[in-house]
Design an enzyme around this catalytic site. Structure first.
Site, short mmCIF file in Angstrom:
data_model
loop_
_atom_site.label_atom_id
_atom_site.label_comp_id
_atom_site.label_asym_id
_atom_site.label_seq_id
_atom_site.Cartn_x
_atom_site.Cartn_y
_atom_site.Cartn_z
CG HIS A 162 -10.40 2.88 7.92
ND1 HIS A 162 -11.48 2.80 7.08
CD2 HIS A 162 -10.87 3.50 9.04
CE1 HIS A 162 -12.53 3.37 7.64
NE2 HIS A 162 -12.18 3.80 8.84
CG HIS A 181 -10.09 5.38 13.25
ND1 HIS A 181 -10.32 6.59 12.63
CD2 HIS A 181 -10.96 4.53 12.68
CE1 HIS A 181 -11.28 6.47 11.72
NE2 HIS A 181 -11.69 5.22 11.74
CD GLU A 211 -16.59 3.73 7.63
OE1 GLU A 211 -17.11 3.07 6.71
OE2 GLU A 211 -15.48 4.27 7.54
CG HIS A 224 -14.89 1.45 12.54
ND1 HIS A 224 -13.67 0.93 12.14
CD2 HIS A 224 -14.95 2.69 12.00
CE1 HIS A 224 -13.03 1.82 11.40
NE2 HIS A 224 -13.79 2.91 11.30
#
Ligand code: 13P
Length: 172
Positions: free
Chosen positions: A133, A72, A51, A70
């Site tokens: 996502h 999840h 990413e 980032h």
């Protein structure tokens, strides 16, 4: 978090330092952190996070951002699957996250288009949701970006659970 999901980065001059791809956090060693230059070239013993384009796009768009997380997390992901932004349901959401957390348009993981979508939906705020996502939070340093992740996920959890009662308060 499951396995090696998510990634962390720090601005480093014109480029960034970022976690390597697919290495579980408990197994990451400091020397495995990859350096990615502004032109996308990288150095390190392992390839950088898949990413890195999302991280680069945000550093390019936001001079105030020094670190990016980032992740999840489950409740944030529930909102991304439902296509629902996170309204300022708790008093801390607006001051910590800069307002409602919007959902960026879907683009495949690792695709530069995901970076453009994330930048657009992030605006001048401190958190954004990636469709189907996960989440991205930003800060001046990793502690701030991580704290914002915790506030985002907790508020998403409260929002999803409060929805069980049906009608939510007027600010939602
Ligand atoms: P990396 O292991 O390449 O950082 O990818 C994990 C991830 O969360 C992809 O969205």
């Amino acid at each position: 978090m499951v396995g090696a999901d998510g990634n962390l980065s720090l601005r480093d001059g014109e480029g960034m330092l970022i976690t390597p791809t697919r290495v579980p956090y408990e197994a990451i060693e400091p020397e495995q952190i990859a350096a990615v230059a502004a032109d996308g070239t990288w150095t390190g013993p392992l390839p950088p996070s898949s990413e890195h384009a999302v991280h680069s796009a945000i550093y390019e768009a936001r001079a105030d951002v020094g670190a990016i997380v980032h992740a999840h997390p489950v409740y944030a992901c529930v909102l991304t699957v439902a296509g629902r932004p996170l309204p300022p349901v708790l008093d801390e959401v607006a001051p910590v996250l800069g307002g409602a957390v919007e959902v960026a348009e879907h683009a495949p993981s690792g695709d530069p288009a995901l970076g453009l979508a994330a930048v657009g939906a992030l605006g001048d705020r401190y958190g954004v949701l990636l469709a189907r996502h996960g989440s991205v939070t930003v800060g001046r340093d990793l502690e701030e970006a991580f704290y914002r992740l915790e506030v985002l996920e907790r508020a998403a959890q409260v929002y999803v659970l409060a929805g069980l009662f049906g009608r939510l308060t007027s600010s939602t």
